[in-house]
Design an enzyme around this catalytic site. Structure first.
Site, PDB file in Angstrom:
ATOM      1  N   LEU A 199       0.678  -1.563   0.347  1.00 45.75           N
ATOM      2  CA  LEU A 199      -0.176   0.007  -0.313  1.00 45.75           C
ATOM      3  C   LEU A 199       0.806   1.701  -0.104  1.00 45.75           C
ATOM      4  CD1 LEU A 199      -2.385  -0.463   2.253  1.00 45.75           C
ATOM      5  CD2 LEU A 199      -2.480  -0.699  -0.048  1.00 45.75           C
ATOM      6  N   GLY A 211       5.984   3.579   4.628  1.00 50.07           N
ATOM      7  CA  GLY A 211       5.266   4.840   6.177  1.00 50.07           C
ATOM      8  C   GLY A 211       7.027   5.271   6.686  1.00 50.07           C
ATOM      9  N   GLY A 226       8.943   1.260   8.200  1.00 55.52           N
ATOM     10  CA  GLY A 226       8.355   0.387   7.202  1.00 55.52           C
ATOM     11  C   GLY A 226       7.357   0.235   5.939  1.00 55.52           C
ATOM     12  N   THR A 227       6.998  -0.572   5.030  1.00 55.08           N
ATOM     13  CA  THR A 227       6.702  -0.897   4.185  1.00 55.08           C
ATOM     14  C   THR A 227       5.105  -1.161   4.824  1.00 55.08           C
ATOM     15  OG1 THR A 227       8.360  -1.259   2.988  1.00 55.08           O
ATOM     16  CG2 THR A 227       6.324  -1.748   1.854  1.00 55.08           C
ATOM     17  N   VAL A 228       3.726  -0.733   3.837  1.00 55.81           N
ATOM     18  CA  VAL A 228       2.465  -1.580   4.664  1.00 55.81           C
ATOM     19  C   VAL A 228       2.083  -1.763   3.440  1.00 55.81           C
ATOM     20  CG1 VAL A 228       0.422  -0.586   5.671  1.00 55.81           C
ATOM     21  CG2 VAL A 228       2.526   0.869   5.921  1.00 55.81           C
ATOM     22  N   LYS A 272       1.665  -3.236   8.613  1.00 51.71           N
ATOM     23  CA  LYS A 272       3.147  -2.285   8.935  1.00 51.71           C
ATOM     24  C   LYS A 272       4.504  -3.738   9.352  1.00 51.71           C
ATOM     25  CE  LYS A 272       4.348   1.774  10.896  1.00 51.71           C
ATOM     26  NZ  LYS A 272       3.977   3.399  10.966  1.00 51.71           N
ATOM     27  N   ASP A 324       5.129  13.946  12.258  1.00 53.86           N
ATOM     28  CA  ASP A 324       5.149  14.064  11.067  1.00 53.86           C
ATOM     29  C   ASP A 324       3.756  14.271  10.292  1.00 53.86           C
ATOM     30  OD1 ASP A 324       6.709  13.596   8.520  1.00 53.86           O
ATOM     31  OD2 ASP A 324       6.395  11.341   8.424  1.00 53.86           O
TER      32      ASP A 324
END
Ligand SMILES: *[C@@H]1O[C@H](CO)[C@@H](O)[C@H](O)[C@H]1NC(C)=O
Ligand SMILES: *[C@@H]1O[C@H](CO)[C@@H](O)[C@H](O)[C@H]1NC(C)=O
Ligand SMILES: *[C@@H]1O[C@H](CO)[C@@H](O)[C@H](O)[C@H]1NC(C)=O
Ligand SMILES: *[C@@H]1O[C@H](CO)[C@@H](O)[C@H](O)[C@H]1NC(C)=O
Ligand SMILES: *[C@@H]1O[C@H](CO)[C@@H](O)[C@H](O)[C@H]1NC(C)=O
Ligand SMILES: *[C@@H]1O[C@H](CO)[C@@H](O)[C@H](O)[C@H]1NC(C)=O
Ligand SMILES: *[C@@H]1O[C@H](CO)[C@@H](O)[C@H](O)[C@H]1NC(C)=O
Ligand SMILES: *[C@@H]1O[C@H](CO)[C@@H](O)[C@H](O)[C@H]1NC(C)=O
Ligand SMILES: CC(=O)N[C@H]1CO[C@H](CO)[C@@H](O)[C@@H]1O
Length: 638
Positions: free
Chosen positions: A328, A331, A334-336, A350, A447
């Site tokens: 998706l 982040g 990490g990767t979602v 995540k 953020d």
């Protein structure tokens, strides 16, 4: 207790002490010197666009190898960067040291270069490839004369021997060495480090020059030589991290950490109990650190027993083995991936990048925080997995993905009308206001940006990515150890001084509001900079009383323009350079509810700092640069 039991406990305690010492080795982040290249960037906006990816790239190299270089962008606004951890730092301390570099180097912005010597690592960026430079005009030796050795001649001989031997040793062992020499009762400890890219001839020249410079420090008890290609330090005390057992840990799995930690934690509890019982404060200083360790282990136990616990294997299946087509997005940590659980429920998973100790703390931090805070405008955490080789977090899945896909979408098929945009702004404001003022612990998000606002099937906003969030109350000392966040959304006082308060979130929120209303990005993708001066542009229209012109023409019509302008004024108020002039988020919520930016009461001053690109300033409007400088120096005056 029998004597044998005492001895057993004591030896176990000693093992655990040495472990703790290893885990808590010193990253030596104290500042030795920083200087900025006195050339202003040809274009500050492009420099900023290149700076962030360059640092991210550098960071991945340094985390992997303790050293790295990176080049992003093209002349004259390229960002070439180099960082080096000194050889005695373990991988965790190297990350800590580098994160300090990462947060301090931007202080040189918008100059084309900056150099930073910390006691444990080095970092530099320039707009040209300087990687083979070993000398610069700023090379120097820094001596600390506060406490001279009482016998200068004997001491001087020890310094000379130690410096000479360690310098030679470093030249013959890939650029790093430590060592000591003693002369009668004077012992001198020396560390020498060349940057890893230098060949041995360059390394030798650099260390030779550094050696002769540092010798001039004797009889000072501390001396440091700072060269473009190497670093050397001597001291009368042992200052480096001594190798104990097998060095660092990056490859070890989390499971081992937890088991080892639990074991040592238990042992330590016994020891602490013993010590308290015997009223001997011998190891009191170590005690607090170990109790903090225990806190982490308790968390793990609590999670394992709660319904927050997911099986790694189930999540692997749910995401088709983390297949690319399920991805998706990316982040901060990490990767979602999108996943479908066996009962058909859709989730977002995540996968955190790293599994070192530092990141495990981060992981518990995130689980803990996100689980505590519940609000309609905050993403729901469903749980996490602790049993696999990677740390996974499981969130509710929102079908309409993130806000940036809507507001920056050029095609018209993902259109948001004004009412929908207003509702999103209001929802985000309420979510942030909850984080700042209404949750049990005050939380600064750090953020806020369009890609961190998810939209559910009714297009209601959900703030995500609490990876950067820290509880304000718990962790005050660590607030400024690393500047996190996305340049362009970052408040000037945070970039320049690392000052983090909830007003930094208010600034980011203000930038987001202006993006939503104008449909333009505050900072564009790497390489182009056309929209970078969004804040400056809106500001100029505000001064000329032509704010109508900045409204996204997809929502513009006469009936709504007054309402839209009220919201723009709120956005401008939130992006004031002086944090004290920004409203709190709860005040913003009130203003939005009454749908008035309160233009009459509003006194806006200072164009926002980050948008003053030096080029624009030099091309005529030099007063703008001066005013930006003033806002920075006003900030420093606090
Ligand atoms: C500053 O940058 C210029 C190029 O822009 C370079 O020639 C010069 O050596 C740099 N100065 C220092 C001290 O690194
Ligand atoms: C860093 O930059 C190099 C060279 O441009 C590139 O090959 C590499 O993929 C980048 N790494 C990351 C993590 O961005
Ligand atoms: C670095 O920036 C300066 C000032 O903008 C510029 O004059 C110089 O050409 C740049 N250096 C390179 C190698 O692009
Ligand atoms: C620690 O051990 C590693 C590998 O055994 C070695 O490369 C490194 O130089 C040692 N560091 C110090 C400070 O002795
Ligand atoms: C670094 O060198 C430049 C150019 O010589 C000089 O202007 C500047 O003051 C020096 N900075 C420091 C901290 O010594
Ligand atoms: C230490 O020695 C230096 C140089 O010899 C001298 O300038 C300084 O005053 C001395 N400091 C003390 C505290 O003796
Ligand atoms: C330093 O080097 C000299 C000459 O090689 C040697 O005699 C001496 O023992 C060395 N000192 C130490 C402390 O290693
Ligand atoms: C080291 O020895 C010298 C002379 O032998 C003496 O003056 C000095 O006080 C001693 N220093 C320490 C720290 O013992
Ligand atoms: C604008 C848009 O894409 N809206 C979608 C949001 O999600 C719901 C549910 O999946 C869809 O029906 C909408 O079309």
């Amino acid at each position: 207790m029998a004597p044998a039991a005492h001895i057993q406990t004591l030896s176990l305690a000693l093992i655990s002490l040495s472990f703790l010492k290893l885990a808590m080795a010193d990253p030596r982040t104290s500042l030795v010197a920083q200087y900025c290249n006195n050339t202003l960037a040809a274009n500050g906006a492009i420099l900023a666009d290149n700076f962030v990816p360059s640092m991210d790239n550098l960071s991945s190299h340094v985390n992997a190898n303790g050293y790295g270089t990176s080049i992003t962008g093209v002349d004259p606004n390229a960002v070439c960067a180099l960082a080096q951890c000194y050889g005695d730092l373990n991988s965790i301390d190297c990350k800590l040291c580098f994160s300090e570099i990462r947060s301090q180097l931007p202080k040189c912005y918008p100059n084309t270069g900056g150099t930073l010597f910390l006691d444990g690592c080095f970092g530099r960026y320039e707009n040209y490839t300087f990687f083979n430079e070993i000398f610069s005009r700023n090379d120097t030796a820094i001596c600390s004369f506060s406490n001279n050795n009482s016998n200068p001649i004997i001491f001087g001989q020890a310094v000379k021997e130690a410096v000479g031997n360690v310098s030679l040793k470093a030249q013959n062992s890939h650029g790093f060495a430590v060592g000591s020499a003693s002369n009668l009762n004077s012992t001198v400890y020396v560390l020498a480090q060349c940057w890893e890219n230098l060949n041995s001839a360059l390394c030798s020249s650099c260390l030779d020059a550094a050696s002769s410079a540092i010798l001039s420090c004797s009889p000072a008890t501390e001396g440091r030589a700072l060269y473009a290609g190497c670093f050397m330090r001597y001291s009368t005390r042992l200052f480096w991290n001594v190798n104990e057992t097998s060095s660092s840990s990056s490859g070890k799995s989390k499971a081992i950490w937890i088991v080892v930690g639990l074991l040592l934690g238990a042992i330590f509890l016994i020891l602490v109990g013993l010590l308290i019982a015997k009223k001997r404060g011998l190891w009191g200083r170590k005690k607090s650190a170990s109790l903090k360790d225990l806190y982490g282990q308790e968390m793990a136990a609590v999670i394992l027993q709660s319904n927050l616990n997911f099986k790694y294997e189930d999540l692997r299946k749910a995401t088709n083995n983390f297949r690319l087509s399920n991805k998706l997005g990316q982040g901060s940590y990490g990767t979602v991936y999108k996943g479908v659980l066996s009962d058909g429920k859709e989730v977002a998973v995540k996968q955190l990048f790293l599994n070192t100790r530092q990141w495990i703390d981060q992981f518990f931090n995130e689980v803990d925080l996100v689980n505590q805070v519940r609000h309609k405008n905050l993403v729901r955490l469903l749980g996490c997995s602790l049993d696999g080789s990677e740390s996974l977090l499981v969130y509710e899945y929102y079908s309409n993905r993130s806000l940036d896909l809507f507001i920056f979408d050029e095609s018209r098929d993902k259109h948001l009308d004004w009412q929908q945009r207003f509702d999103i702004i209001q929802g985000v404001a309420e979510g942030l206001s909850y984080l700042h003022d209404e949750s049990d612990t005050k939380i600064i998000h750090r953020d806020i940006k369009a890609s961190n606002i998810l939209l559910d099937d009714k297009l209601k906003p959900k703030i995500t990515d609490f990876g950067l969030a820290r509880s304000f109350a718990q962790d005050q000392t660590h607030l400024t150890t690393g500047i996190a966040g996305t340049l362009g959304y970052l408040a000037p006082e945070y970039i320049v001084h690392g000052h983090l308060t909830e007003k930094a979130d208010v600034y980011s929120f203000g930038v987001l509001v202006l993006e939503i209303v104008t449909g333009k990005r505050c900072s564009s993708p790497v390489g182009s900079h056309a929209e970078h001066s969004l804040l400056a542009k809106v500001w100029n229209h505000y001064k000329m009383n032509t704010l109508d012109n900045v409204i996204d023409n997809r929502i513009y019509n006469k009936n709504v323009s007054d309402d839209v302008i009220q919201v723009i004024l709120i956005g401008l108020q939130c992006t004031q350079a002086d944090p004290h002039s920004r409203p709190t988020m709860s005040r913003v919520v009130e203003m939005l509810r009454s749908n008035r930016g309160e233009a009459e009461e509003l006194v806006l001053s200072d164009p926002p700092f980050l948008d003053v690109s030096p080029m624009e300033a030099l091309e005529g409007e030099s007063s703008r640069l001066i005013s930006a400088d003033m806002s920075v120096s006003r900030l420093s005056a606090r």
